[in-house]
Design an enzyme around this catalytic site. Structure first.
Site, mmCIF file in Angstrom:
data_model
loop_
_atom_site.group_PDB
_atom_site.id
_atom_site.type_symbol
_atom_site.label_atom_id
_atom_site.label_comp_id
_atom_site.label_asym_id
_atom_site.label_seq_id
_atom_site.Cartn_x
_atom_site.Cartn_y
_atom_site.Cartn_z
ATOM 1 N N HIS A 136 41.845 38.361 41.227
ATOM 2 C CA HIS A 136 41.658 39.021 39.937
ATOM 3 C C HIS A 136 41.150 40.457 40.127
ATOM 4 O O HIS A 136 41.588 41.384 39.430
ATOM 5 C CB HIS A 136 40.668 38.198 39.104
ATOM 6 C CG HIS A 136 40.280 38.818 37.803
ATOM 7 N ND1 HIS A 136 39.061 39.431 37.613
ATOM 8 C CD2 HIS A 136 40.938 38.936 36.631
ATOM 9 C CE1 HIS A 136 38.987 39.883 36.370
ATOM 10 N NE2 HIS A 136 40.109 39.599 35.757
ATOM 11 N N GLU A 168 33.319 41.132 32.169
ATOM 12 C CA GLU A 168 34.389 40.212 31.792
ATOM 13 C C GLU A 168 34.007 38.770 32.127
ATOM 14 O O GLU A 168 34.243 37.848 31.342
ATOM 15 C CB GLU A 168 35.676 40.609 32.517
ATOM 16 C CG GLU A 168 36.889 39.792 32.130
ATOM 17 C CD GLU A 168 38.158 40.265 32.828
ATOM 18 O OE1 GLU A 168 39.126 39.487 32.865
ATOM 19 O OE2 GLU A 168 38.168 41.413 33.353
ATOM 20 N N GLU A 210 44.018 42.593 41.178
ATOM 21 C CA GLU A 210 44.872 42.904 40.019
ATOM 22 C C GLU A 210 44.330 44.126 39.268
ATOM 23 O O GLU A 210 45.078 45.039 38.900
ATOM 24 C CB GLU A 210 44.947 41.688 39.094
ATOM 25 C CG GLU A 210 45.675 41.953 37.782
ATOM 26 C CD GLU A 210 45.013 41.277 36.597
ATOM 27 O OE1 GLU A 210 44.792 41.966 35.576
ATOM 28 O OE2 GLU A 210 44.694 40.079 36.684
ATOM 29 N N HIS A 211 43.021 44.144 39.029
ATOM 30 C CA HIS A 211 42.405 45.278 38.331
ATOM 31 C C HIS A 211 42.620 46.584 39.099
ATOM 32 O O HIS A 211 42.996 47.610 38.511
ATOM 33 C CB HIS A 211 40.906 45.034 38.178
ATOM 34 C CG HIS A 211 40.530 44.292 36.943
ATOM 35 N ND1 HIS A 211 39.650 44.792 36.014
ATOM 36 C CD2 HIS A 211 40.910 43.070 36.483
ATOM 37 C CE1 HIS A 211 39.502 43.912 35.032
ATOM 38 N NE2 HIS A 211 40.247 42.848 35.301
#
Length: 426
Positions: free
Chosen positions: A65, A140, A68-69
């Site tokens: 994740h 998040e 991905e960012h």
């Protein structure tokens, strides 16, 4: 390119595998205004331990994740501004077993596609930029921790499995992401963002040959290596009793999800078949068309948010059932009794055939959604299956095998129950 015509589904797509190993599928839809490009890698949150070039890597939870960012950063700035100038609407997501990047556009489709290919294949990380992102991702994660739906499933997976990395949230934890560095991201990109571990799917009013030409021009010419994954020892299917976890949160009424571990097939076609059988089993057991569902609803034990289905993640498979209820444990007990009854008495063949036709119809309708069909194509390919085999698979699924899945799977020894209760009022 190879032209594939599926007469039964009235579908046509073009396919080519490049010398670098990348599989490309293009679905021309000349009458549509929108183009949707979907570039995915067979790499998700569960791929934290792997071997590359003889070296074993154990990376922090949440690294897929985080990567991905950070891929949206390019040497010449954040790629979002470049998409905006081209009229493209990009996004990305990380799942347990896949990370995907996509862009939607009504103009400049090829320029948007090439920008998508370029930024996903061009890792650019600095320690400063990685550190800057840490606070954003931590925020998040805290947002997910405040979501009852997220907590429900994260608690469920932690109770259902003993050691598999699915036990850890996709984004990781605030603590685990502290150990992610620029080098960690480079290592994971090298191990899993090789074209031979990826797939490109494009749907819309496009020329398939130009899609292939763009991929040839931008991506590496030859394949590199791909990391060898390690998910630990096989998970046991059964336990002495149903695992259970509960948590109190700011919710208006209790919610629950109960999941049952399924036997997991090893080959791609069988994985797709089990997904179809699993969804039918869920419908046959607790679907809206059943008398059992009607009784639960009329007794006030469930509401319209009650649902059930099958989920498969690499070496795992599960049937899950859940929703809101003031008496969740009574619902779970009733489900177990109904599964035992179906396993003993069987089910109505006419009802099963109606459920199968309905499920087949939903899959057909999905073909009208670029997002759904690109996702399904990539997911099945990474599992070693061909998604468009689903019509023949549906025809071959029998009532007996569906009931057998219910009988063998929906038992307390294969189950875990996750409960969210309202905070006690002061």
């Amino acid at each position: 390119m190879k032209k594939v015509v599926l007469e039964q589904l009235r579908e046509t797509f073009y396919e080519e595998r490049l010398p670098n190993g990348l599989l490309i599928r293009v679905i021309p839809r000349p009458d549509f205004a929108k183009t949707y490009s979907f570039f995915a890698t067979d790499f998700g949150s569960i791929d934290t331990k792997f071997t590359m070039d003889g070296k074993v890597y154990e990376t922090p939870a949440g690294v897929a994740h985080y990567l991905e960012h950070k891929l949206f950063d390019m040497p010449d700035g954040n790629v979002m501004q470049q998409f905006s100038a081209l009229g493209g609407s990009p996004n990305a997501f990380t799942g347990y077993s896949m990370t995907a990047y996509h862009v939607e556009s009504t103009e400049n489709w090829r320029e948007n596609l090439e920008l998508l290919l370029r930024y996903v294949s061009t890792p650019y990380f600095t320690e400063e930029s990685v550190e800057k992102e840490r606070g954003i991702i931590a925020q998040e994660i805290r947002m997910y921790e405040d979501s009852s739906g997220s907590r429900m499933y994260e608690n469920l997976f932690a109770a259902l499995y003993q050691h598999h990395p699915i036990r850890v949230p996709i984004a990781g934890t605030v603590e685990s992401i502290q150990d992610i560095t620029a080098q960690t991201l480079y290592d994971c990109h090298k191990a899993f963002y090789d074209p031979s571990n990826m797939m490109l799917c494009v749907a819309g009013p496009v020329n398939p040959e130009l899609v292939v030409e763009s991929a040839r021009n931008i991506l590496p010419k030859t394949p590199g290596g791909v990391g060898g994954r390690d998910y630990g020892p096989a998970e046991p299917l059964t336990a002495e009793k149903m695992a259970r976890v509960e948590q109190n949160m700011e919710v208006s009424m209790p919610g629950f999800t109960v999941a049952f571990r399924c036997d997991t097939p090893k080959t791609g076609a069988d994985i797709l078949r089990q997904e179809l059988v699993g969804d039918l089993a869920a419908e046959l057991l607790v679907g809206e068309s059943t008398a059992f569902y009607t009784k639960l609803y009329e007794d006030g034990l469930i509401d319209c948010d009650f649902s059930a289905g099958y989920e498969g993640v690499k070496t795992l498979g599960m049937l899950s059932i859940g929703g809101d209820s003031n008496e969740p444990e009574r619902v779970v007990d009733a489900v177990l009794k109904e599964a035992e009854r179906l396993g003993r008495e069987g089910a109505d063949e006419a009802l099963f055939q109606r459920l199968k036709r309905s499920a087949f119809g939903r899959r057909i309708r999905e073909l009208d959604s670029f997002e759904n069909i690109c996702y399904r194509m990539c997911q099945s390919t990474f599992e070693g299956a061909f998604y468009y085999d689903f019509p023949d698979l549906y025809r071959s699924i029998t009532l007996d095998e569906t009931v057998r899945m219910i009988r063998d799977t929906v038992v307390p020894q294969r189950a875990a129950l996750s409960l969210i209760y309202p905070n006690a009022k002061g």
